[in-house]
Motif scaffolding. Structure first.
Motif, mmCIF file in Angstrom:
data_model
loop_
_atom_site.group_PDB
_atom_site.id
_atom_site.type_symbol
_atom_site.label_atom_id
_atom_site.label_comp_id
_atom_site.label_asym_id
_atom_site.label_seq_id
_atom_site.Cartn_x
_atom_site.Cartn_y
_atom_site.Cartn_z
ATOM 1 N N LEU A 171 -0.231 7.141 -0.166
ATOM 2 C CA LEU A 171 -1.599 7.117 0.348
ATOM 3 C C LEU A 171 -1.829 8.242 1.347
ATOM 4 O O LEU A 171 -2.859 8.914 1.312
ATOM 5 N N TYR A 172 -0.854 8.490 2.212
ATOM 6 C CA TYR A 172 -0.961 9.575 3.187
ATOM 7 C C TYR A 172 -1.057 10.927 2.475
ATOM 8 O O TYR A 172 -1.902 11.765 2.811
ATOM 9 N N LYS A 219 6.545 -0.943 -0.035
ATOM 10 C CA LYS A 219 5.429 -0.829 0.913
ATOM 11 C C LYS A 219 5.412 0.543 1.582
ATOM 12 O O LYS A 219 4.360 1.165 1.705
ATOM 13 N N VAL A 220 6.571 1.014 1.993
ATOM 14 C CA VAL A 220 6.647 2.330 2.631
ATOM 15 C C VAL A 220 6.222 3.414 1.644
ATOM 16 O O VAL A 220 5.470 4.331 1.995
ATOM 17 N N PHE A 258 2.458 3.601 1.288
ATOM 18 C CA PHE A 258 1.805 4.262 2.424
ATOM 19 C C PHE A 258 2.078 5.759 2.450
ATOM 20 O O PHE A 258 1.199 6.543 2.819
ATOM 21 N N VAL A 274 -2.652 -2.684 8.831
ATOM 22 C CA VAL A 274 -2.844 -2.516 7.399
ATOM 23 C C VAL A 274 -1.802 -3.289 6.595
ATOM 24 O O VAL A 274 -1.964 -3.481 5.403
ATOM 25 N N ASP A 275 -0.755 -3.706 7.257
ATOM 26 C CA ASP A 275 0.276 -4.480 6.565
ATOM 27 C C ASP A 275 1.214 -5.106 7.592
ATOM 28 O O ASP A 275 1.246 -4.694 8.753
#
Length: 117
Positions: free
Chosen positions: A34-35, A27-28, A31, A12-13
């Motif tokens: 999103l989680y 970025k972290v 995610f 995904v990345d």
């Protein structure tokens, strides 16, 4: 070319080098957010499924009660009507010619409870 292959395999990345700390943190965080959103959505879906099952069971119970009520009311209405239309010598089933009318039947003798004193 490697990036496209990685995405096709389920990545995904990518973290590119040299690593830039602010980009990595962003970025972290994306995610993690999103989680959390997916977890909240799964919980919400579970709650909605539970509510749908409960409501369905309630509606099925109400439908059974309605059917029982209609059956009882149908019986309660048919019983006296059968006595009136089926048991009376002058009133056979509608359109029936198999039961002749009695020549001696009089309303006053058939309905003594309706007489006024």
């Amino acid at each position: 070319m490697q990036t496209a292959r990685g995405y096709a395999l389920g990545a995904v990345d990518y973290i590119l080098s040299p690593i830039v700390a602010p980009v990595l943190r962003t970025k972290v965080q994306v995610f993690v957010d999103l989680y959390k959103a997916n977890a909240a959505l799964a919980l919400s879906n579970q709650e909605l499924e539970t509510r749908v099952k409960e409501r369905t069971a309630e509606l099925e119970q109400l439908s059974r009660l309605k059917d029982e009520f209609l059956a009882t009311m149908s019986h309660e209405l048919r019983t006296p009507l059968n006595a009136i239309f089926g048991g009376s010598p002058c009133c056979g089933p509608v359109g029936s010619t198999s039961r002749p009318r009695s020549a001696h039947w009089r309303p006053s003798s058939a309905t003594p409870a309706l007489k006024s004193d």
